[in-house]
Write an enzyme that holds these catalytic residues in place. Structure first.
Site, PDB file in Angstrom:
ATOM      1  NE  ARG A  75       0.180  -1.452 -10.183  1.00 13.92           N
ATOM      2  CZ  ARG A  75       0.898  -2.382  -9.571  1.00 13.92           C
ATOM      3  NH1 ARG A  75       0.371  -3.564  -9.303  1.00 13.92           N
ATOM      4  NH2 ARG A  75       2.153  -2.146  -9.230  1.00 13.92           N
ATOM      5  CE  LYS A 108       6.626   6.717  -4.509  1.00 14.41           C
ATOM      6  NZ  LYS A 108       6.944   5.283  -4.642  1.00 14.41           N
TER       7      LYS A 108
END
Length: 469
Positions: free
Chosen positions: A322, A248
């Site tokens: 997820r 990120k």
């Protein structure tokens, strides 16, 4: 620095002769209420220009220079519809005394305002050297289930504290400690699978996400209750998310201590349920990991085999939530609980669609979805249902594996993430997934800037009717 345990919420106190009368006044009732007051009170309020705006406070002195009464405005009906917790928002404006509430509220309004008062007492002070300042206290209002309000407030305080604590002090091991402390508090049983034992226990996706960190990944498992419907809560516990090898940028990494907000929220909800002694068989599962960078980090293009046997192509290591949830949901589904709830700070797409205040959710059961929407409006915990749109299933199928953890194109990101998770829930008849933000970006009444629970109060209101129809 204060102790590491979460703070006790500021709750109600016993009746006392020194309590000061505190009036909640709607703008449309102001004239009638003012007419009922003694002349000196009316004159003082007129001099203040008190108009009962939302959160407006008027302090009325007595003849000896003390305080005769206090009034807090709730605004007009339109203003109340736009702003929650007017009463709680005004708490900090009151002198640190004990107050006795006078009101003309419905039972639902009283519950909301009393909860707001309690929530307004929370402050994150774990790293402050100074003592917390004294706060205004409230005598337990009559005709209010104070035990229920205190349980909700304590659950929310736990959620906020966990999210607010920086990753330096809230890694997988520290989240485990908080989890075990919650289990001990309520005489629940808990177990932990950590490190390479995750592979031996067939939890490979949790291991793959967390193996790059020197803080071992783990699955936390709590059980409580011996009878009643079976309810399982699963919360994403990514204690810090660098994005992995798909690193990120700095601006996106700044809030990543909150990436365990799903875990914090299900733990807060679990506290509410256990504190109220519900007749349920509760299970709480938290995959606790840190998504870090090292030589053994999972790579873009890797294919991982999940607990369920489904293969997953990792097209973005920053779509790790997820993955850990997939193994936890598969494990939960093996027991076929009556209801399964998943909470996660999962996608930026949900924030683009809904902003920070509204948590979208997805459900396989129309009755569950309807009950959640009704409860959301009732307790003013904003939710909105998004669809598990079958036409988008192909978007999560990469061709060389069963599933893609990060479909290209960027469209419908919250929906495709929910469809991905839904592939791991086959046997459970009622499933809901919440894509929460877990953070209050700016201070609001009873909601200081920082960690925030979302969806837990709506679930707490809806679940009894769903579990015991």
């Amino acid at each position: 620095m204060t102790q590491d345990s979460p703070p006790s919420p500021m709750v109600f106190v016993a009746e006392t002769s020194t309590a000061i009368d505190l009036h909640l006044v709607n703008a449309e009732d102001l004239e009638a209420w003012t007419d009922m007051q003694p002349r000196r009170v009316r004159t003082w309020l007129e001099s203040l220009g008190f108009s009962a705006k939302p959160g407006e406070v008027a302090l009325v002195p007595d003849s000896d220079g003390g305080m005769a009464l206090a009034a807090i405005g709730r605004g007009t009906a339109k203003e109340r519809a736009r702003q929650r917790f007017c009463f709680g928002g005004a708490r900090a404006k009151l002198p640190a005394r004990t107050y006795r509430l006078h009101h003309m509220l419905t039972p639902e309004e009283l519950e909301e305002e009393a909860l707001g008062w309690c929530l307004a007492g929370y402050r994150f002070r774990r790293f402050r050297q100074t003592e917390a300042p004294a706060q205004a206290m409230l005598v337990a209002p009559a005709q209010l289930d104070t035990g229920r309000i205190e349980a909700i407030a304590a659950g929310e305080a736990l959620t906020r504290e966990l999210i607010n604590t920086p990753a330096s002090h809230m890694g997988p091991q520290e989240l485990e400690a908080a989890f075990l402390a919650l289990a001990t508090e309520h005489s629940a049983t808990a177990s932990v699978i950590a490190g390479d034992d995750l592979l031996h226990q067939n939890l490979p996706l949790i291991h793959a996400v967390g193996r790059a960190s020197d803080r071992s990944p783990r699955l936390l498992d709590m059980r409580w209750g011996k009878s009643g419907p079976r309810l399982t809560l699963v919360g994403k516990g990514v204690c810090f998310d660098t994005g992995g090898l798909n690193l990120k940028p700095g601006a996106s990494m700044g809030l990543m201590k909150k990436d365990m907000g799903g875990a914090a929220t299900v733990m807060g909800l679990a506290h509410m349920i256990m504190a109220q002694g519900w007749q349920v068989q509760l299970r709480v599962l938290v995959p606790a990991v840190e998504n870090s960078v090292s030589a053994n980090a999972m790579r873009p293009g890797d294919i991982l085999i999940s607990r369920k046997g489904l293969s997953v192509e990792v097209n973005n290591t920053d779509a790790e939530g997820r993955l850990v949830l997939a193994d936890a949901l598969a494990l939960a589904d093996e027991e076929t609980p009556d209801m399964l709830v998943c909470m996660a700070t999962l996608t930026g797409a949900a924030r683009v669609a809904m902003g920070p205040d509204i948590a979208p959710f997805f459900s396989t059961d129309p009755a569950m979805a309807a009950a959640l929407m009704q409860a959301s409006a009732q307790v003013r915990d904003p939710l909105w249902q998004l669809p598990l749109h079958p036409a988008y299933e192909s978007m999560i199928e990469p061709g060389i594996a069963d599933l893609d953890n990060a479909p290209s194109g960027g469209m419908a990101g919250a929906i495709t993430a929910a469809l991905f998770l839904n592939r791991f829930v086959e046997a459970t008849p009622r499933f809901a997934h919440f894509d929460i933000y877990g953070h209050q970006p700016s201070a609001a009444p009873a909601r200081p800037k920082g960690g925030a629970g979302q969806g837990a109060r709506a679930l707490f209101a809806a679940l009894p009717g769903l579990l015991h129809p």
